[in-house]
Motif scaffolding. Structure first.
Motif, short mmCIF file in Angstrom:
data_model
loop_
_atom_site.label_atom_id
_atom_site.label_comp_id
_atom_site.label_asym_id
_atom_site.label_seq_id
_atom_site.Cartn_x
_atom_site.Cartn_y
_atom_site.Cartn_z
N HIS A 186 66.24 46.40 -24.49
CA HIS A 186 66.85 47.61 -23.95
C HIS A 186 65.79 48.46 -23.26
N ASP A 187 66.10 48.90 -22.04
CA ASP A 187 65.21 49.75 -21.26
C ASP A 187 65.82 51.14 -21.19
N PRO A 188 65.24 52.14 -21.83
CA PRO A 188 65.81 53.49 -21.82
C PRO A 188 65.95 54.08 -20.43
N GLU B 151 70.52 46.46 -27.53
CA GLU B 151 70.13 47.46 -28.53
C GLU B 151 70.89 47.18 -29.82
N TYR B 152 70.25 47.54 -30.95
CA TYR B 152 70.86 47.31 -32.27
C TYR B 152 70.89 48.61 -33.06
N LYS B 153 72.09 49.15 -33.27
CA LYS B 153 72.28 50.37 -34.05
C LYS B 153 71.29 51.47 -33.64
N ALA B 154 71.12 51.61 -32.32
CA ALA B 154 70.12 52.54 -31.80
C ALA B 154 70.73 53.78 -31.15
N GLN B 155 72.07 53.88 -31.15
CA GLN B 155 72.71 54.99 -30.45
C GLN B 155 73.10 56.09 -31.44
N LEU B 156 72.38 57.19 -31.37
CA LEU B 156 72.65 58.32 -32.26
C LEU B 156 73.75 59.19 -31.68
N ARG B 157 74.77 59.48 -32.50
CA ARG B 157 75.87 60.34 -32.07
C ARG B 157 75.70 61.72 -32.69
N PRO B 158 75.39 62.73 -31.90
CA PRO B 158 75.34 64.08 -32.45
C PRO B 158 76.67 64.52 -33.06
N SER B 159 77.78 63.90 -32.65
CA SER B 159 79.08 64.27 -33.22
C SER B 159 79.19 63.92 -34.70
#
Length: 309
Positions: A70-72, A79-87
């Motif tokens: 994954h390239d930010p 990506e593996y479980k890398a997406q943080l949800r502020p919600s």
């Protein structure tokens, strides 16, 4: 949870029924923000074949999946479980592979047939998207090719992506969100699901593309192989002067805590970076698609919603 009707719209005889289909799509986009497409031209067998390719990739060991990192900067790659949800304050319980037409792709040596199958699938997603976007352009008073040109994936500045998604099985997921509540930043999302792999819930109720008020009534949308679930993104909501609704959705774990694997495929029409975005009523100042994305990502991450499905 409340029952909410999600319109089912047939694309059969598109050229002959364009006026009728336009009216149906506009009504669905104005009132719900979600609709389901049938008779769209991708067979169930083709959808199952793409899911088989997706599963074959996710079944690979991490070191092989990691060969497409994954390239930010581009948001492409695995990506593996890398997406943080502020919600939710937690990471989404999924892995995914983001792809653009000219990004780095998995090798056919690791997943036989990956590139040919997936490129053909993306081509058909683009054709369906063009039909829907043509209708929205007509309904909003633009030239009917306006949104097709603005979302042309053959152009080097186009941000459109395909996302293959896998939610690993879990026996301890009760009270958690496999994907937290969010809207999509782009124009139009085509979502493919598989029979029995439920969890998607929708929550209409936004009045402006910059609003974070999501309400609290979510409706489950059962998974089915074949029909395409389509939702409006924030960009198209702004582009329509808030006429077409981009609404919140999430993927919820089962109440008993035992959630099997779920696979989905999302095709994100995200516009061309250098194309100027402004609605017919000019409710908002003109801005390029690239600038809109940058501002939306910064705003969403600093407040309450992330940028992808």
């Amino acid at each position: 949870m409340a029952e909410r009707l999600v319109p089912v719209i047939s694309l059969t005889g598109f050229e002959q029924r364009k006026v009728e289909i336009t009216a149906e799509l506009i009504e669905a986009a104005e009132k719900v923000g979600f609709f389901t497409l049938v008779d769209h031209g991708i067979s169930k067998e083709e959808i199952e074949a793409q899911f088989s390719i997706s599963k074959a990739f996710f079944d690979l060991p991490a070191e092989k999946k990691g060969k497409t990192p994954h390239d930010p900067k581009t948001n492409n790659g695995w990506e593996y479980k890398a997406q943080l949800r502020p919600s939710t304050g937690t990471y989404d319980q999924k892995e995914s592979l983001w792809l653009q037409r000219n990004s780095e792709w998995p090798s056919d040596n690791d997943v036989p047939g990956f590139q040919d199958t997936t490129r053909e699938f993306m081509k058909k997603c683009a054709e369906i998207s063009d039909q829907v976007l043509t209708c929205f352009a007509r309904g909003l008073g633009f030239d009917e090719n306006y949104f097709k040109i603005a979302n042309d994936p053959s152009q080097p500045d186009c941000l459109t992506q395909l996302r293959l998604i896998h939610y690993p099985a879990s026996e301890k997921a009760v009270g958690t969100w496999r994907a937290g509540s969010h809207t999509d930043i782009g124009c139009l999302t085509l979502l493919f699901q598989r029979d029995g792999e439920d969890g998607l819930e929708i929550c209409p109720g936004r009045e402006s593309h910059s609003s974070f008020a999501s309400g609290d009534i979510f409706t489950p949308l059962p998974a089915e192989t074949g029909p395409i679930v389509v939702n409006i993104g924030d960009m198209l909501m702004a582009w329509s002067d808030d006429r077409l609704k981009s609404n919140f959705h999430r993927v919820r774990a089962k109440d008993d805590g035992i959630s099997p694997s779920r696979y989905s495929i999302a095709y994100f029409n995200q516009g061309r970076r250098d194309f100027v975005l402004q609605g017919p009523l000019k409710k908002y100042s003109a801005i390029t698609v690239g600038e809109y994305f940058a501002q939306s990502v910064a705003k969403n991450f600093s407040r309450s919603m992330t940028a992808a499905v």
